[in-house]
Write an enzyme that holds these catalytic residues in place. Structure first.
Site, PDB file in Angstrom:
ATOM      1  N   GLY A 278       0.781  -1.233   0.000  1.00  0.00           N
ATOM      2  CA  GLY A 278       0.000   0.000   0.000  1.00  0.00           C
ATOM      3  C   GLY A 278       0.810   1.280   0.000  1.00  0.00           C
ATOM      4  CB  SER A 279      -0.028   4.514   1.599  1.00  0.00           C
ATOM      5  OG  SER A 279      -1.325   4.574   1.040  1.00  0.00           O
ATOM      6  CB  THR A 280       4.796   1.464   2.799  1.00  0.00           C
ATOM      7  OG1 THR A 280       4.521   0.322   1.977  1.00  0.00           O
ATOM      8  CG2 THR A 280       4.101   1.312   4.146  1.00  0.00           C
ATOM      9  CG  PHE A 281       5.250   0.777  -2.924  1.00  0.00           C
ATOM     10  CD1 PHE A 281       5.748   0.387  -4.152  1.00  0.00           C
ATOM     11  CD2 PHE A 281       5.330  -0.127  -1.874  1.00  0.00           C
ATOM     12  CE1 PHE A 281       6.313  -0.873  -4.331  1.00  0.00           C
ATOM     13  CE2 PHE A 281       5.884  -1.373  -2.035  1.00  0.00           C
ATOM     14  CZ  PHE A 281       6.386  -1.756  -3.271  1.00  0.00           C
ATOM     15  CE  LYS A 282      -0.653   6.753  -1.293  1.00  0.00           C
ATOM     16  NZ  LYS A 282      -1.795   7.127  -0.440  1.00  0.00           N
TER      17      LYS A 282
END
Length: 572
Positions: A278-282
């Protein structure tokens, strides 16, 4: 007077008979000696065949290789795996003299942890020549069992592999086969080294710190219980050397009794299981945009006022997110999918793929363990693929992949392989540059702001200047996604003014609770695990908490839009 003497007759014939008898006797002796010699040769030959071809006959022979197996210790010298002499208690069921039921009752009283009277009775009456009743028995227990006076009960000394910390760091350590060779973990990786006679007596030091490992296991286990999660993974990683200070995979197993573990317990979630994180890739997307010159100003904003429609696909933010234009820092603070997708669209598929490959997302995690999973990357990169992978959707990696990537984000831009071996000072691998120093410095600022003002606030640890990013994604299943389950992750580093360690916590399929108001996102479950772990181990790792120090974010703060009426973020 005359005396007549008779001349003996047949003298020549008697001598001939004597010679014949002697010859016959010699012949018989020679034949007897030859038969005896042949028998001796047969016995010697049989013994040699047994020595060469026969398998081990008992536990002592099966574990003979353990006698010289070296010890494994943690980075501070605390024992993790040792080879010890111990006693075994066994029985020859066919040689039992006493009443099996009575003997079983007495054994059950002496060894209640092994089983009840019925269990012992079954062992004593098995149709087998030899049955183990207890391994690694204490001398006192052997003496008590011997006092029963049953000749069918036997005792022997044998060499055993002991894991004195029980299930602590079990997946990192691994376990042995019955013949004394490593089957998984570092026991398997170091098998030849640990059995090398030339290095006998020299323990191998792992990078693991048992104190940090215990704290991480405790906090992650507590969260698993609280949120009824299926599993959990945790990592503490040195950003300068790649050393794994703690590696937690839950559920776990006891390597002393590995036979009692199932497939789920033996699986190392941190290196074998791949997840959409998820958003840990942002933050990776933001760093890629800055590194490639796509975004050169922190004041530049991207439209997040309405859902983004690309073909037949719609990208949207959660109901509580601000519906306005967001700059880079605000995109991370509010965890906006829409703004992140717009940034990724400008980056393009080639540059996004190039960054993922630089971070090792196209190969199995770079660590000594053999238990490693292969990432799942898209085979076809459409425009929507670039946008969705930018916020961790449609790409699956292991938690260790992500921890190593975050180390590169904050340590000045150098990616290094992870290692479970202690690295001597000055001998850290050179690694490869994936980001510039300037980009890494910006990432430290923005990750700190996420914890100060955004979704990572519950992951803060007073005085330790934590920075990080939450990520919550629907659990991928065959043919799509299970909307009732998610994977919650918080990847962080500290202290952000001079990063030393990455700390990551992940929960598989957590459930909401009354205390979290039904929320099951990372801000409510994974982030607190990281914050509590850092509070417990920071000083142990040489980081002194200081409330007066922090990352200088003065040049970014003026670009942030302040709205006192803005709704609270939901913690994605």
């Amino acid at each position: 007077m005359s005396v007549l003497v008779a001349r003996p007759t047949g003298t020549q014939r008697t001598a001939g008979q004597r010679h014949a008898l002697v010859a016959t006797t010699h012949m018989r002796l020679m034949m007897l000696m030859m038969l005896f010699g042949a028998a001796v040769l047969v016995v010697i030959g049989r013994l040699m065949m047994l020595a060469i071809f026969a398998g081990p006959a008992d536990a002592a022979a099966r574990t003979a290789t353990l006698a010289a197996r070296g010890d494994i210790v943690d980075r501070n010298g605390a024992p993790l795996a040792r080879t010890i002499d111990s006693w075994t208690i066994a029985v020859h069921p066919k040689k039992l003299i006493g009443d099996p039921m009575e003997i079983a009752a007495r054994l059950a009283a002496l060894m209640p942890d092994r089983g009840d009277q019925a269990w012992f009775y079954n062992q004593l009456t098995r149709k087998a020549n030899f049955v183990y009743l207890q391994r690694r028995a204490s001398p006192a227990l052997v003496e008590q069992v011997n006092a029963i006076g049953e000749p069918g009960l036997v005792f022997d000394r044998e060499t055993q592999r002991l894991y004195p910390q029980s299930n602590l760091a079990a997946h990192a350590l691994g376990f042995l086969s019955t013949d004394g060779h490593g089957m998984s973990g570092m026991e398997r990786v170091l098998d030849q080294r640990l059995l090398d006679p030339a290095q006998a007596g020299k323990p191998v030091a792992l990078s693991i710190d048992t104190r940090v490992q215990a704290a991480m296991e405790s906090e992650l286990g507590r969260a698993m219980t609280t949120f009824s999660a299926r599993g959990g993974g945790g990592i503490v990683l040195d950003v300068a050397t790649g050393e794994v200070i703690a590696m937690v995979s839950l559920p776990t197993f006891n390597p002393n009794r590995v036979g009692m573990a199932g497939a789920e317990q033996l699986r190392n979630i941190t290196t074998q299981s791949v997840f959409e994180l998820g958003s840990t890739f942002k933050p990776i997307t933001m760093a890629t945009a800055m590194e490639n010159g796509v975004v050169t100003s922190m004041a530049r904003r991207f439209d997040a006022t309405h859902p983004l429609k690309v073909g037949g696909y719609t990208i949207h933010d959660e109901a509580g997110d601000p519906k306005r234009w967001l700059n880079m820092a605000e995109t991370l603070i509010y965890s906006s999918n829409i703004a992140t997708a717009r940034v990724a669209d400008e980056i393009g598929p080639q540059r996004m793929q190039a960054m993922f490959k630089k971070l090792g997302f196209d190969t199995k995690p770079d660590i000594e363990l053999r238990e490693k999973g292969r990432p799942l990357l898209p085979t076809y990169w459409a425009r929507t693929t670039t946008m969705t992978t930018a916020y961790g959707h449609g790409i699956a990696v292991t938690p260790l992949h992500l921890a190593s990537a975050y180390a590169a984000l904050v340590n000045g831009g150098i990616w290094r392989p992870a290692t479970l071996l202690k690295v001597a000072p000055g001998h850290a691998p050179e690694g490869r540059r994936v980001l510039s120093e300037a980009t890494s410095a910006r990432m430290r600022q923005m990750l700190r702001l996420v914890v100060m003002r955004g979704t990572g606030r519950k992951g803060d640890a007073p005085g330790y200047r934590v920075g990080g990013k939450t990520g919550t994604a629907e659990a991928a299943v065959a043919g799509g996604y299970d909307r009732s389950r998610n994977v919650a992750t918080f990847a962080a580093a500290f202290p952000m003014d001079a990063p030393r360690y990455v700390v990551l916590a992940m929960l598989d399929s957590p459930k909401g609770t009354k205390e979290t108001f039904g929320w099951k996102t990372a801000a409510w479950n994974a982030a607190p695990v990281v914050g509590r772990t850092i509070t417990r181990v920071g000083a142990m790792l040489g980081v002194v908490p200081d409330a007066n120090k922090d990352v200088d974010v003065s040049d970014i703060l003026p670009t942030l839009w302040q709205d006192p009426k803005a709704p609270p973020v939901d913690g994605r």
